[in-house]
Design a protein around this motif. Sequence first.
Motif, short mmCIF file in Angstrom:
data_model
loop_
_atom_site.label_atom_id
_atom_site.label_comp_id
_atom_site.label_asym_id
_atom_site.label_seq_id
_atom_site.Cartn_x
_atom_site.Cartn_y
_atom_site.Cartn_z
N ARG A 199 0.85 -1.21 0.15
CA ARG A 199 -0.12 0.02 0.05
C ARG A 199 1.03 1.30 -0.17
N PRO B 22 -4.36 7.93 0.97
CA PRO B 22 -4.48 6.52 0.38
C PRO B 22 -5.48 6.23 -0.74
N ASP B 23 -5.42 5.13 -1.42
CA ASP B 23 -6.42 4.75 -2.30
C ASP B 23 -6.37 5.62 -3.43
N ASP C 22 -0.88 1.72 -4.96
CA ASP C 22 -1.00 0.45 -4.43
C ASP C 22 -0.17 -0.61 -5.45
#
Length: 464
Positions: free
Chosen positions: A306, A318-319, A323
């Motif tokens: 990640r 994040p996201d 990743d």
Amino acid sequence: MPATLRDPDRLLPADPGTRAIARELYESVARHRILSPHGHVAAELLAEDRPFADPAGLFVTSDHYVTRLLHASGVSLGELGVGTTDADPRAIWRRFAERWHVFEGTASGYWLREELTGVLGVVSELDPDNADEVYDDIVAQLARPQFRPRALFDRFGIDVLATTDDPLDDLEAHAALQVSGLSGRVVPTFRPDGYLDPDAVDFRERIERLLAATGEPASFTGYLDALRARREHFLRHGGVSTDQGVEEPYTVDLDLNEAERLFTAVIDGTADAADRRAFRGHMLFQMARLSVEDGLVMTVHAGVRRNHSAATHREFGPDTGHDIPVATEFTRNLQPLLESFGLEPGFHLVLFTVDETTYSREIAPLAGFYPSVYVGAPWWFLDAPDAIARFRAAVTETAGFTRGSGFIDDTRAFLSIPARHDTARRADAAYLARLVAEGRIGMPSALRIIDDLVDGLPRRVFKL
């Protein structure tokens, strides 16, 4: 290509004889209702039923499959509206149209075309010259009642849609949907990663909130009881599964004294890297134990590093497309868990990977022996037509068709759900057609198998 002129045999074999077999197989399941037991569409989308805001937010900004390739081609994430609320959606759409060609040959490109043509009826191939015209056409469509989320849910024929939820979510949106008259079920999924991994952002604060919400003491036993209580909350709201996303599916069974020591160390910040790994491994083991107790299906999505770009994570969070898959080992890592729970009646463990080498070497053999283990469908970087075909070839000769999970769309992009499930049905029809054409199975068996892959198998595996 206009929606009415899309090739009805898309993704089916080129050989005319095999294609005819595949066409019959596909048509036998093409209109089956959709079972989506793992995904990331928010329950609030359907509970609130607000019109979609604009094409950029719908197709670009919220879909990291899309933003990652645009970023790779030289467009900054900020230009795409990631991490900001003041970006101009029309400008984002124009940038998207300029780079439309980067999606040629990708699964994202196929799904985008399916969404634009099949759902919205856009008949023009997107390019810089027609970007504004297509944008305005989509805006007009999204303003119509039949393109609100609940209407599309009905139109897509969704029977079950699973969301992915924080353990402390009150699940009020799910409770509202249960009495809303929606044509299918929307069920929560217990996602405890941030409460199990000492390296997660705000881990200590998460544990403090968990213990406060459940009234449990700050001990390892209290921590387990708190997780147990929140799982019960999900069960009361219709939950059927848990989702553990781990880089390494390492498991270890520790005695209570060692678990207590590690819990204290990870909370007060004194745990070293070995301690943190042991704690993660023990908590994955404990999640299996709790699934044996309460019956929630345990899914493990392993093998992704990640937030590979630290700079991107700092700026955008994040996201956001960075990743990246890593090589993954299951056989040794999962042995402690399977030694304790692999033969337990009623325990279902679904293993997902983005390391294709593990399908035939590890996951299919595990599912071919342990009654608790199921092969998760091709996921993330692998949920594409050719990758699905490779998956079928890798696992079927060892585990057959009955030891899989059924297709998992794993999507945040609501409009892509029917396209993704249709892709899987076509890919499976193509694979089965080849077996029929080669005399390896009969047509009646192939028809039964494809029906089970679409409907019966996911219902059994996810206890639907």
